[in-house]
Motif scaffolding. Structure first.
Motif, short mmCIF file in Angstrom:
data_model
loop_
_atom_site.label_atom_id
_atom_site.label_comp_id
_atom_site.label_asym_id
_atom_site.label_seq_id
_atom_site.Cartn_x
_atom_site.Cartn_y
_atom_site.Cartn_z
N ALA A 672 17.33 8.77 6.04
CA ALA A 672 16.70 8.26 4.82
C ALA A 672 15.18 8.33 4.90
O ALA A 672 14.52 8.81 3.98
N HIS A 673 14.55 7.83 5.99
CA HIS A 673 13.09 7.79 6.05
C HIS A 673 12.50 9.19 6.13
O HIS A 673 11.43 9.47 5.60
N ILE A 674 13.23 10.12 6.79
CA ILE A 674 12.75 11.52 6.86
C ILE A 674 12.81 12.17 5.48
O ILE A 674 11.89 12.90 5.08
N ALA A 675 13.87 11.87 4.75
CA ALA A 675 14.01 12.43 3.40
C ALA A 675 12.90 11.94 2.49
O ALA A 675 12.35 12.71 1.68
N LEU A 676 12.49 10.65 2.63
CA LEU A 676 11.40 10.13 1.80
C LEU A 676 10.06 10.75 2.18
O LEU A 676 9.21 10.99 1.30
N MET A 677 9.85 11.03 3.45
CA MET A 677 8.62 11.72 3.88
C MET A 677 8.56 13.13 3.30
O MET A 677 7.51 13.61 2.86
N GLU A 678 9.72 13.80 3.30
CA GLU A 678 9.78 15.13 2.71
C GLU A 678 9.52 15.08 1.20
O GLU A 678 8.91 15.99 0.63
N LEU A 679 9.95 13.99 0.57
CA LEU A 679 9.68 13.82 -0.86
C LEU A 679 8.19 13.69 -1.12
O LEU A 679 7.68 14.27 -2.10
N MET A 680 7.48 12.95 -0.26
CA MET A 680 6.02 12.82 -0.41
C MET A 680 5.36 14.19 -0.23
O MET A 680 4.41 14.54 -0.97
N LYS A 681 5.83 14.98 0.71
CA LYS A 681 5.28 16.30 0.91
C LYS A 681 5.52 17.18 -0.32
O LYS A 681 4.64 17.93 -0.76
N TRP A 682 6.71 17.09 -0.88
CA TRP A 682 7.04 17.83 -2.11
C TRP A 682 6.15 17.40 -3.27
O TRP A 682 5.72 18.23 -4.08
N ARG A 683 5.82 16.13 -3.30
CA ARG A 683 4.99 15.60 -4.39
C ARG A 683 3.55 16.08 -4.29
O ARG A 683 2.90 16.31 -5.32
N THR A 684 3.06 16.23 -3.07
CA THR A 684 1.64 16.60 -2.90
C THR A 684 1.42 18.11 -2.76
O THR A 684 0.40 18.63 -3.20
N GLU A 685 2.35 18.82 -2.15
CA GLU A 685 2.17 20.24 -1.91
C GLU A 685 2.86 21.12 -2.95
O GLU A 685 2.36 22.19 -3.29
#
Length: 813
Positions: A672-685
């Motif tokens: 779960a926490h890794i998926a949310l970090m990947e979501l932040m990356k998707w949001r910014t990049e």
């Protein structure tokens, strides 16, 4: 009110009341003397006569119905004044006169059903003068004279006179006819036939008395052929049996006669296979019994194919075709990593006439949506009456277990047209990996019902339309005026449809609203007419309706019609396009904007409308809408730096939380926490601009002209092949983006449910449904042939409009 009904037998009497099958012309009374002068009546009769003549002329040239070759328009004149008083149809074969109100029915009953004694395929459509009819006997014989008899056409035929030798009968010189004396007028020994007759009796020869001698000279050979006679005890009815006997003798004499070009066994097998597939794929629309129709058997024989029985078609052929379709379906499901279950048909049909406990009323379609954008049919479930939520849940879960076995997470979720708050939510709570959605076609369509219940405007318009429709339909003077002005303005007439009040469904009410609005001009002319004003003076309700119609009634009516049309149009588009889950938020936002524009156009309070709209939106909303909208590259927007980023700015704060919570639920706790970090990356990049532009590429649809996604599969393919760095978010995106937002399936013929009244019948029907559904899914054809036929026959041609213009003329009734 008396009306001339078309009984298709020569008569001059009028029944006291119209039959149950009377057309709308039978309900229109003749104009009152105060409104129509004699000159106007004569002009109307002439107009109708000219119109009929024009229709007949076009038909004879090949642009109309076949029966116009035998039916001729005729002006009937008043015996005293000599002025035209009515238009009738004259049969050119027997000189009978009929009402001109329904030529098609006249042709069916008088010509096709054998009422006309002279109608056969050899009859000439052109009338010829007749003085005497030769029945085939010796022209010089004076034995067995036929006594003169009148036909039952009243005073339209002259005196009969007695016939002399030759078996003929005289008619008036002023009329023309093909009439042949009925078989009951001929003594049995006089009725004979040439034994060389093959298929049908030769046409009876008719000629004038002054042509009698010339006719005998021109046909000496024919007179010789009639010399040998065989008496038929059954009269004319035995001619068909005699032809069959002759054919049987010929077949027995030459059983190996060459039938022409014969087909090979491979061609026969291929042809019968195509025929069987056509029957299967038109499930319920083509009757199995129709294959045993004599004409169809004759057709197969003509083209060199053997007859095929319904037992053969419903036996091994059906079983073989079903196994083939089933194997292909299961192979495609096995190739998919995951899938979505789609089910529709749970809603009980309102217009079904079967209410007994043992009869099937509904058919539920269960399909499987695959990640590649295609679907396969899984099963059809017959239900009777109200379906309990627990039963629906069991059916859906059994289907999932049957497909997945031990790998239940292969099923991503369910989309259904019912049971959102019970079955779908319950299964989603029990299985965290599932995303269960309600059908958006149903969700948008329910907005109409919401507005009809909550908006005072709808209550006001509905009540006023009921008043207008009941007043117009129930007051005879007003009804006659309304039908008259409808004919004048639109060329056709019909009463206003009035539903049962308080039925709960708005669709029948909307039909009434459409009728009133489409008849606006006619209604306005009715209430401006002096006769209607006199009725209103004596009727308080009529006076209120007259004042209402002349005020704001029409603007409010147009407002309701516009809003309902707007919502129904959006629903039809959703049903046709079958959007995916990422399109839900943009679709509802588009509908919200259109509703706001409607409020501004008709000066409606937006607050109340927004409240109703928001309530329906919340009832349909699922957190997966927001997550799919963010993860689908098609909806990414370009910022000032040139990056393509997910459109978080269009989400509310609650919807942003929904995205986080849904992604967390769809992965394990460790991920779960890794998926949310990947979501932040998707949001910014975001996504590479070249790939983003490729995904968002659109092209114009050649049929509708609208811009559509060039490659709908590109969204999921980008995540699958390019965005491999997002290890866990990638799995969530792939399982979300392909989900369908609608469960709109197939519309089956009602006959398929009638077949499923026994255990064997249900088994056969389910196999037929599977084959037909699989074929429709492969062709991506979700239309219904019955709806296509209804649309086809509702399209009035130019000739039909001309015919209606002269058919619905009340002055000649």
């Amino acid at each position: 009110m008396s009306a001339v009904t078309n009984t298709n037998t020569p008569t001059t009497t009028q029944p006291s009341s119209p039959p149950a099958t009377a057309t709308i012309t039978d309900l229109v009374a003749a104009p009152s003397p105060e409104l129509t002068t004699d000159e106007m009546a004569v002009k109307a009769v002439h107009k109708r006569y000219e119109g009929l003549v024009m229709v007949r002329t076009k038909a004879i040239k090949g642009k109309g119905a076949w029966y116009w070759a035998h039916l001729e328009p005729s002006l009937i004149r008043h015996p005293d004044t000599g002025l035209p008083k009515a238009v009738k149809l004259r049969c050119s074969l027997c000189e009978s006169l009929f009402s001109a109100s329904n030529p098609s029915r006249t042709a069916s009953e008088h010509l096709k059903r054998g009422t006309c004694p002279n109608f056969n395929s050899g009859s000439s459509p052109n009338p010829i003068s007749v003085g005497m009819v030769d029945l085939g006997g010796s022209p010089t014989s004076s034995s067995s004279p036929v006594s003169g008899r009148k036909r039952s056409s009243g005073n339209r035929r002259g005196g009969g006179g007695s016939g002399g030798g030759g078996g003929g009968f005289k008619v008036s010189d002023s009329e023309t006819t093909y009439s042949v004396a009925p078989i009951t007028m001929i003594e049995p020994p006089r009725f004979s036939v040439d034994v060389s007759y093959r298929t049908r009796p030769e046409p009876v020869h008719v000629f004038s008395p002054h042509h009698h001698h010339r006719h005998q000279q021109q046909q000496p050979q024919q007179q010789k052929q009639v010399q040998p006679h065989v008496v038929l005890s059954g009269g004319k009815e035995d001619l068909g049996a005699l032809a069959m006997l002759e054919d049987s003798v010929k077949k027995l004499k030459s059983p190996k006669a060459s039938p022409g070009q014969t087909l090979t066994k491979a061609q026969i097998d291929s042809s019968l296979e195509l025929l069987a597939n056509w029957v299967y794929e038109n499930c319920g629309l083509v009757s199995f019994s129709s294959l045993e129709h004599p004409k169809f058997k004759n057709f197969l024989n003509q083209v060199g194919l053997p007859a095929i029985t319904r037992r053969e078609l419903a036996g091994e052929r059906l079983e073989s075709k079903y196994k083939e379709a089933k194997a292909e379906s299961e192979a495609r499901i096995r190739d998919a990593l995951f899938f979505q279950i789609s089910s529709d048909g749970w809603k009980v049909k309102k217009n079904n006439n079967h209410h007994s406990s043992g009869e099937v009323e509904n058919l539920v379609n269960v399909c499987v949506n695959l990640p590649n954008g295609t679907s396969v049919f899984r099963r059809g479930v017959f239900t009777s009456g109200y379906v309990f939520s627990k039963h629906a849940e069991d059916v859906l879960w059994e289907t999932i277990c049957d497909i997945c076995g031990n790998n239940l997470q292969q099923c991503v979720g369910i989309v259904s047209d019912k049971f959102r708050s019970k079955v779908l939510r319950n299964l989603e709570n029990q299985h965290h990996w599932m995303v269960n959605l309600s059908c958006q076609f149903q969700g948008v369509s329910k907005l109409v019902k919401d507005f009809s219940k909550e908006l005072p405007l709808f209550h006001n318009v509905t009540e006023n339309c009921f008043k207008v429709a009941n007043f117009v339909n129930n007051k005879s003077e007003v009804r006659h005026l309304f039908l008259k002005y409808q004919l004048q303005e639109y060329g056709r007439a019909a009463l206003l449809r009035v539903p049962f009040y308080g039925g709960g469904e708005f669709e029948p009410v909307f039909q009434m609203v459409e009728d009133v609005l489409s008849s606006a001009r006619a209604l306005q002319l009715v209430f401006l007419d002096e006769s209607c004003k006199m009725v209103s003076m004596e009727d308080q309700t009529g006076k209120e309706i007259e004042e209402m119609v002349m005020s704001q009634f029409w603007s409010k009516l147009e407002a309701v019609h516009s809003l309902v049309g707007l919502i129904k149009g959006m629903a039809r588009e959703i049903e046709k396009e079958k959007p995916r889950i990422g399109q839900c938020l943009p679709l509802w936002e588009e509908l919200r904007v259109k509703v706001k524009e409607w409020c501004g156009k008709f000066h409606i309070n937006e607050n109340h409308v927004d409240k109703v709209f928001d309530n329906r939106f919340r009832r349909n909303y699922h957190p997966a809408w927001s997550a799919a909208f963010i993860l689908d590259p098609f909806y990414m927007i370009r910022d000032t730096s040139g990056k393509y980023l997910p459109a978080f700015k269009y989400l509310t704060s609650e919807q942003e939380k929904d995205v986080d919570q849904l992604i967390t639920r769809l992965v394990s706790r460790e991920e779960a926490h890794i998926a949310l970090m990947e979501l932040m990356k998707w949001r910014t990049e975001g996504l590479d601009p070249m790939y983003a532009q490729a995904v968002q590429l659109k092209q114009r649809d050649p049929i509708t002209g609208k811009m559509k996604i060039a490659n709908p599969q590109s969204s999921i393919l980008v995540w699958e092949t390019h965005l491999t760095d997002f290890k866990y978010l990638r799995k969530v995106a792939m399982r979300l983006i392909f989900l369908h937002a609608t469960s709109c399936g197939f519309k089956w013929s009602s006959s398929i449910c009638r077949w499923a009244q026994s255990r064997t019948g249900i088994d056969k029907a389910q196999k037929l449904i599977f084959i037909a559904a699989q074929s429709k899914l492969e062709r991506r054809d979700f239309s219904n042939d019955e709806d296509k036929d209804a649309e086809f026959f509702s399209m009035a041609t130019r000739e039909d409009d001309v015919l209606n213009d002269v058919m619905f003329d009340a002055s000649s009734l």
